[in-house]
Design a protein around this motif. Structure first.
Motif, PDB file in Angstrom:
ATOM      1  N   THR A 135      41.112  35.605  45.273  1.00  0.00           N
ATOM      2  CA  THR A 135      40.424  35.949  44.031  1.00  0.00           C
ATOM      3  C   THR A 135      39.460  34.932  43.542  1.00  0.00           C
ATOM      4  O   THR A 135      39.383  33.623  43.775  1.00  0.00           O
ATOM      5  N   ALA A 136      38.209  35.116  43.607  1.00  0.00           N
ATOM      6  CA  ALA A 136      36.760  34.526  43.133  1.00  0.00           C
ATOM      7  C   ALA A 136      37.981  33.673  42.125  1.00  0.00           C
ATOM      8  O   ALA A 136      37.070  32.242  42.217  1.00  0.00           O
ATOM      9  N   THR A 137      38.222  33.819  40.363  1.00  0.00           N
ATOM     10  CA  THR A 137      38.884  33.746  40.270  1.00  0.00           C
ATOM     11  C   THR A 137      39.721  32.006  40.589  1.00  0.00           C
ATOM     12  O   THR A 137      39.795  31.104  39.857  1.00  0.00           O
ATOM     13  N   GLU A 138      40.633  32.337  41.430  1.00  0.00           N
ATOM     14  CA  GLU A 138      41.162  31.708  42.177  1.00  0.00           C
ATOM     15  C   GLU A 138      40.831  30.765  42.586  1.00  0.00           C
ATOM     16  O   GLU A 138      41.304  29.326  42.627  1.00  0.00           O
ATOM     17  N   ILE A 139      39.788  30.799  43.663  1.00  0.00           N
ATOM     18  CA  ILE A 139      38.963  29.492  44.149  1.00  0.00           C
ATOM     19  C   ILE A 139      38.513  29.006  42.925  1.00  0.00           C
ATOM     20  O   ILE A 139      38.152  27.617  43.168  1.00  0.00           O
ATOM     21  N   GLN A 140      38.025  29.319  42.535  1.00  0.00           N
ATOM     22  CA  GLN A 140      37.281  28.194  41.068  1.00  0.00           C
ATOM     23  C   GLN A 140      37.853  27.249  40.827  1.00  0.00           C
ATOM     24  O   GLN A 140      38.007  26.445  40.306  1.00  0.00           O
ATOM     25  N   ASN A 141      39.596  27.536  40.793  1.00  0.00           N
ATOM     26  CA  ASN A 141      40.180  27.221  39.764  1.00  0.00           C
ATOM     27  C   ASN A 141      41.305  26.380  40.405  1.00  0.00           C
ATOM     28  O   ASN A 141      41.444  25.230  40.474  1.00  0.00           O
ATOM     29  N   LYS A 142      40.567  26.268  41.601  1.00  0.00           N
ATOM     30  CA  LYS A 142      40.726  25.386  42.709  1.00  0.00           C
ATOM     31  C   LYS A 142      39.697  24.205  43.333  1.00  0.00           C
ATOM     32  O   LYS A 142      40.293  23.131  43.888  1.00  0.00           O
ATOM     33  N   VAL A 143      38.542  24.638  42.357  1.00  0.00           N
ATOM     34  CA  VAL A 143      37.326  23.193  43.025  1.00  0.00           C
ATOM     35  C   VAL A 143      38.092  22.258  42.501  1.00  0.00           C
ATOM     36  O   VAL A 143      38.013  21.580  41.133  1.00  0.00           O
ATOM     37  N   VAL A 144      37.407  21.001  42.894  1.00  0.00           N
ATOM     38  CA  VAL A 144      37.900  19.907  42.540  1.00  0.00           C
ATOM     39  C   VAL A 144      36.841  18.640  42.598  1.00  0.00           C
ATOM     40  O   VAL A 144      36.194  17.783  42.811  1.00  0.00           O
ATOM     41  N   PHE A 145      35.350  18.912  43.640  1.00  0.00           N
ATOM     42  CA  PHE A 145      34.649  18.674  44.523  1.00  0.00           C
ATOM     43  C   PHE A 145      33.060  19.285  44.068  1.00  0.00           C
ATOM     44  O   PHE A 145      33.674  20.199  45.331  1.00  0.00           O
ATOM     45  N   TYR A 146      32.256  19.417  43.399  1.00  0.00           N
ATOM     46  CA  TYR A 146      31.206  20.011  43.854  1.00  0.00           C
ATOM     47  C   TYR A 146      29.266  19.519  43.975  1.00  0.00           C
ATOM     48  O   TYR A 146      29.660  18.080  43.360  1.00  0.00           O
ATOM     49  N   MET A 147      28.910  19.170  44.970  1.00  0.00           N
ATOM     50  CA  MET A 147      27.626  18.800  45.403  1.00  0.00           C
ATOM     51  C   MET A 147      26.437  20.170  45.388  1.00  0.00           C
ATOM     52  O   MET A 147      26.441  20.421  45.704  1.00  0.00           O
ATOM     53  N   TYR A 148      25.497  19.277  44.886  1.00  0.00           N
ATOM     54  CA  TYR A 148      24.377  20.446  44.240  1.00  0.00           C
ATOM     55  C   TYR A 148      22.918  19.333  44.364  1.00  0.00           C
ATOM     56  O   TYR A 148      23.449  18.502  44.302  1.00  0.00           O
ATOM     57  N   GLY A 149      21.639  20.485  45.337  1.00  0.00           N
ATOM     58  CA  GLY A 149      20.623  19.173  45.020  1.00  0.00           C
ATOM     59  C   GLY A 149      20.705  18.980  46.350  1.00  0.00           C
ATOM     60  O   GLY A 149      21.103  20.170  47.211  1.00  0.00           O
ATOM     61  N   SER A 150      20.159  17.853  47.124  1.00  0.00           N
ATOM     62  CA  SER A 150      19.408  17.659  47.964  1.00  0.00           C
ATOM     63  C   SER A 150      20.106  16.075  48.702  1.00  0.00           C
ATOM     64  O   SER A 150      19.411  15.047  47.477  1.00  0.00           O
TER      65      SER A 150
END
Length: 201
Positions: A135-150
């Motif tokens: 599910t979307a929640t199960e995915i978000q609870n596995k996020v350890v790296f997040y990059m945004y911008g350019s």
């Protein structure tokens, strides 16, 4: 492929022997990860081992960008934590995210909830399950790296976080400097291509 062994020449379980090497300076980023790294590195200490989570905002990236340029490159390893980049920056660095004993979701609390990125990373709209397995929640609870911008990294990323999610919400120019990578990895041995490990279709 064991990324840790390929990079450092020892098994993942032997990570303490790598962290204790003289090349590394350790950083505990309670506040301002970018500032702490920039203060810790110097000409003979371009390899940084960050113990815990590291959120690099635009201010921190500016500091790192200046320091990395003056020192002709940095090796930044973030260990057992969440890791994030924000902003449009060139960074003369090789970045290694290594989680061997870390879960961003413990006791019903997501580690991102205590950061400025909580409403972004923890937004259900960010996650579109693809094969109906999570599910979307199960995915978000596995996020350890997040990059945004350019982002324009010249040394590249090694994301060594098995079973977890690295999320790129960004545009990037992944045009890496082979000489920089060779220089920064020289103390640990030269990376080798494993025949059959990569197929460029």
């Amino acid at each position: 492929m064991d990324l840790f062994k390929e990079t450092f020449g020892v098994a993942r379980d032997d990570w303490m022997s790598v962290r204790s090497r003289s090349e590394f300076v350790e950083v505990d980023p309670t506040d301002g990860c970018g500032k702490k790294i920039a203060e810790a590195v110097k000409e003979d200490k371009r390899h940084v081992w960050v113990n815990g989570s590291c959120i690099l905002d635009s201010y921190g990236l500016n500091l790192l960008q200046d320091k990395a340029s003056s020192l002709k490159g940095l090796f930044i390893l973030v260990h057992n934590g969440i890791f994030s980049f924000n902003g449009a920056k060139e960074l003369n660095a090789l970045v290694y995210h290594f989680n061997n004993d870390y879960n961003p979701f413990i006791g019903g609390v997501n580690a991102w909830s205590s950061t400025d990125l909580d409403t972004t990373v923890l937004s259900d709209d960010m996650y579109k399950p693809t094969e109906g397995r999570l599910t979307a929640t199960e995915i978000q609870n596995k996020v350890v790296f997040y990059m945004y911008g350019s982002f324009l990294p010249s040394g590249g990323f090694i994301l060594d976080t098995p079973e977890y999610v690295s999320y790129f919400n960004a545009s990037g120019n992944f045009s890496f400097d082979g000489e920089l990578i060779t220089d920064l990895l020289a103390p640990f041995g030269k990376p080798r291509w494993q025949q059959g490990s990569w197929h460029d279709f």
